[in-house]
Motif scaffolding. Sequence first.
Motif, PDB file in Angstrom:
ATOM      1  N   LEU A  24      38.137 115.698  52.956  1.00 37.55           N
ATOM      2  CA  LEU A  24      37.172 116.662  53.468  1.00 37.55           C
ATOM      3  C   LEU A  24      37.909 117.617  54.393  1.00 37.55           C
ATOM      4  CD1 LEU A  24      34.050 117.273  53.590  1.00 37.55           C
ATOM      5  CD2 LEU A  24      34.050 115.958  55.707  1.00 37.55           C
ATOM      6  N   THR A  25      37.806 118.911  54.103  1.00 35.08           N
ATOM      7  CA  THR A  25      38.432 119.937  54.937  1.00 35.08           C
ATOM      8  C   THR A  25      37.350 120.839  55.520  1.00 35.08           C
ATOM      9  OG1 THR A  25      38.777 121.335  52.996  1.00 35.08           O
ATOM     10  CG2 THR A  25      40.605 119.933  53.653  1.00 35.08           C
ATOM     11  N   PHE A  26      37.685 121.512  56.586  1.00 34.39           N
ATOM     12  CA  PHE A  26      36.707 122.311  57.331  1.00 34.39           C
ATOM     13  C   PHE A  26      37.186 123.737  57.507  1.00 34.39           C
ATOM     14  CE2 PHE A  26      36.536 117.915  58.735  1.00 34.39           C
ATOM     15  CZ  PHE A  26      35.197 117.631  58.579  1.00 34.39           C
ATOM     16  N   ASP A  27      36.256 124.687  57.363  1.00 35.68           N
ATOM     17  CA  ASP A  27      36.494 126.086  57.699  1.00 35.68           C
ATOM     18  C   ASP A  27      35.500 126.432  58.804  1.00 35.68           C
ATOM     19  OD1 ASP A  27      36.431 128.853  57.956  1.00 35.68           O
ATOM     20  OD2 ASP A  27      36.842 129.195  55.838  1.00 35.68           O
ATOM     21  N   TYR A  28      35.963 126.338  60.054  1.00 26.90           N
ATOM     22  CA  TYR A  28      35.068 126.527  61.195  1.00 26.90           C
ATOM     23  C   TYR A  28      34.548 127.956  61.278  1.00 26.90           C
ATOM     24  CZ  TYR A  28      36.443 121.881  62.629  1.00 26.90           C
ATOM     25  OH  TYR A  28      36.639 120.534  62.661  1.00 26.90           O
ATOM     26  N   GLY A  29      35.347 128.937  60.850  1.00 34.43           N
ATOM     27  CA  GLY A  29      34.910 130.328  60.889  1.00 34.43           C
ATOM     28  C   GLY A  29      33.726 130.593  59.976  1.00 34.43           C
ATOM     29  N   SER A  46      41.774 117.539  58.636  1.00 31.25           N
ATOM     30  CA  SER A  46      41.011 117.100  57.470  1.00 31.25           C
ATOM     31  C   SER A  46      40.827 115.586  57.525  1.00 31.25           C
ATOM     32  CB  SER A  46      41.712 117.521  56.176  1.00 31.25           C
ATOM     33  OG  SER A  46      42.963 116.896  56.069  1.00 31.25           O
ATOM     34  N   LEU A  47      39.800 115.099  56.797  1.00 24.34           N
ATOM     35  CA  LEU A  47      39.477 113.672  56.813  1.00 24.34           C
ATOM     36  C   LEU A  47      39.570 113.112  55.401  1.00 24.34           C
ATOM     37  CD1 LEU A  47      36.249 113.724  59.026  1.00 24.34           C
ATOM     38  CD2 LEU A  47      38.553 113.066  59.737  1.00 24.34           C
ATOM     39  N   ASP A  48      40.231 111.978  55.264  1.00 27.26           N
ATOM     40  CA  ASP A  48      40.247 111.243  54.001  1.00 27.26           C
ATOM     41  C   ASP A  48      39.113 110.221  54.083  1.00 27.26           C
ATOM     42  OD1 ASP A  48      42.558 112.633  53.285  1.00 27.26           O
ATOM     43  OD2 ASP A  48      43.844 111.137  54.230  1.00 27.26           O
ATOM     44  N   LEU A  49      38.166 110.282  53.143  1.00 29.09           N
ATOM     45  CA  LEU A  49      36.958 109.471  53.250  1.00 29.09           C
ATOM     46  C   LEU A  49      36.780 108.515  52.072  1.00 29.09           C
ATOM     47  CD1 LEU A  49      34.416 112.184  54.460  1.00 29.09           C
ATOM     48  CD2 LEU A  49      35.671 110.525  55.842  1.00 29.09           C
ATOM     49  N   CYS A  50      36.229 107.324  52.366  1.00 29.07           N
ATOM     50  CA  CYS A  50      35.867 106.345  51.342  1.00 29.07           C
ATOM     51  C   CYS A  50      34.497 106.715  50.753  1.00 29.07           C
ATOM     52  CB  CYS A  50      35.834 104.941  51.953  1.00 29.07           C
ATOM     53  SG  CYS A  50      34.489 104.691  53.142  1.00 29.07           S
ATOM     54  N   ARG A  51      34.097 105.976  49.719  1.00 35.04           N
ATOM     55  CA  ARG A  51      32.808 106.246  49.061  1.00 35.04           C
ATOM     56  C   ARG A  51      31.639 106.222  50.045  1.00 35.04           C
ATOM     57  NH1 ARG A  51      33.094 105.616  43.370  1.00 35.04           N
ATOM     58  NH2 ARG A  51      34.986 104.538  42.720  1.00 35.04           N
ATOM     59  N   ARG A  52      31.597 105.203  50.914  1.00 36.20           N
ATOM     60  CA  ARG A  52      30.460 105.062  51.829  1.00 36.20           C
ATOM     61  C   ARG A  52      30.386 106.229  52.807  1.00 36.20           C
ATOM     62  NH1 ARG A  52      29.751 102.460  56.894  1.00 36.20           N
ATOM     63  NH2 ARG A  52      31.845 101.597  56.773  1.00 36.20           N
ATOM     64  N   HIS A  53      31.520 106.639  53.344  1.00 39.58           N
ATOM     65  CA  HIS A  53      31.505 107.720  54.327  1.00 39.58           C
ATOM     66  C   HIS A  53      31.273 109.083  53.678  1.00 39.58           C
ATOM     67  CE1 HIS A  53      33.217 104.705  57.220  1.00 39.58           C
ATOM     68  NE2 HIS A  53      32.175 105.211  57.845  1.00 39.58           N
ATOM     69  N   VAL A  54      31.613 109.228  52.406  1.00 35.21           N
ATOM     70  CA  VAL A  54      31.241 110.445  51.682  1.00 35.21           C
ATOM     71  C   VAL A  54      29.720 110.466  51.500  1.00 35.21           C
ATOM     72  CG1 VAL A  54      31.363 111.646  49.474  1.00 35.21           C
ATOM     73  CG2 VAL A  54      33.434 110.680  50.485  1.00 35.21           C
ATOM     74  N   ARG A  55      29.162 109.336  51.071  1.00 36.75           N
ATOM     75  CA  ARG A  55      27.718 109.248  50.819  1.00 36.75           C
ATOM     76  C   ARG A  55      26.917 109.485  52.096  1.00 36.75           C
ATOM     77  NH1 ARG A  55      27.451 104.077  49.218  1.00 36.75           N
ATOM     78  NH2 ARG A  55      26.751 103.449  51.265  1.00 36.75           N
ATOM     79  N   ASP A  56      27.423 108.984  53.230  1.00 41.04           N
ATOM     80  CA  ASP A  56      26.691 109.067  54.498  1.00 41.04           C
ATOM     81  C   ASP A  56      27.033 110.316  55.306  1.00 41.04           C
ATOM     82  OD1 ASP A  56      25.672 106.632  53.741  1.00 41.04           O
ATOM     83  OD2 ASP A  56      26.902 105.456  55.129  1.00 41.04           O
ATOM     84  N   VAL A  58      27.114 113.596  57.243  1.00 40.20           N
ATOM     85  CA  VAL A  58      26.137 114.505  57.850  1.00 40.20           C
ATOM     86  C   VAL A  58      26.915 115.650  58.492  1.00 40.20           C
ATOM     87  CG1 VAL A  58      24.337 114.768  59.587  1.00 40.20           C
ATOM     88  CG2 VAL A  58      24.511 112.631  58.300  1.00 40.20           C
ATOM     89  N   LEU A  59      26.600 116.870  58.100  1.00 42.22           N
ATOM     90  CA  LEU A  59      27.270 118.044  58.653  1.00 42.22           C
ATOM     91  C   LEU A  59      26.443 118.641  59.785  1.00 42.22           C
ATOM     92  CD1 LEU A  59      28.398 119.801  55.363  1.00 42.22           C
ATOM     93  CD2 LEU A  59      29.819 118.509  56.953  1.00 42.22           C
ATOM     94  N   PRO A  60      27.096 119.382  60.673  1.00 46.39           N
ATOM     95  CA  PRO A  60      26.340 120.071  61.729  1.00 46.39           C
ATOM     96  C   PRO A  60      25.312 121.032  61.124  1.00 46.39           C
ATOM     97  CG  PRO A  60      28.706 120.144  62.178  1.00 46.39           C
ATOM     98  CD  PRO A  60      28.544 119.596  60.791  1.00 46.39           C
ATOM     99  N   ARG A  61      24.238 121.254  61.850  1.00 47.81           N
ATOM    100  CA  ARG A  61      23.193 122.193  61.410  1.00 47.81           C
ATOM    101  C   ARG A  61      23.804 123.556  61.098  1.00 47.81           C
ATOM    102  NH1 ARG A  61      17.865 121.756  62.167  1.00 47.81           N
ATOM    103  NH2 ARG A  61      18.163 120.148  63.753  1.00 47.81           N
ATOM    104  N   GLY A  62      23.420 124.112  59.952  1.00 46.44           N
ATOM    105  CA  GLY A  62      23.916 125.426  59.563  1.00 46.44           C
ATOM    106  C   GLY A  62      25.186 125.397  58.727  1.00 46.44           C
ATOM    107  N   TRP A  63      25.818 124.221  58.613  1.00 41.21           N
ATOM    108  CA  TRP A  63      27.020 124.106  57.799  1.00 41.21           C
ATOM    109  C   TRP A  63      26.659 123.880  56.338  1.00 41.21           C
ATOM    110  CZ3 TRP A  63      32.481 123.043  58.981  1.00 41.21           C
ATOM    111  CH2 TRP A  63      32.832 123.467  60.271  1.00 41.21           C
ATOM    112  N   HIS A  64      27.573 124.251  55.443  1.00 38.50           N
ATOM    113  CA  HIS A  64      27.393 124.067  54.009  1.00 38.50           C
ATOM    114  C   HIS A  64      28.525 123.210  53.477  1.00 38.50           C
ATOM    115  CE1 HIS A  64      24.228 127.080  53.916  1.00 38.50           C
ATOM    116  NE2 HIS A  64      24.999 127.808  54.711  1.00 38.50           N
TER     117      HIS A  64
END
Length: 75
Positions: A24-29, A46-56, A58-64
């Motif tokens: 998971l990578t982020f573009d804060y701008g 960036s974050l390397d995520l397992c199946r459970r953490h991908v499924r769970d 939650v992004l900040p409000r307004g993020w896509h």
Amino acid sequence: SHGLACTGRACSKPGCQEPACGTLTFDYGEAVAAFGPLAPEPSPPSLDLCRRHVRDLVLPRGWHLIVHESFRENP
């Protein structure tokens, strides 16, 4: 099924030892998070995520979230 091949290093979430399935990578701008195939090397913030953490995820409000096509559920 989707392309979550979980191999290699562990999930980035503290205390989680499950194998990471993607990065998971982020573009804060642009307030965008993108989830795709596991990066060849860990590269904070960036974050390397397992199946459970991908499924769970939650992004900040307004993020896509953009999900790489290989990870999308087949209809």
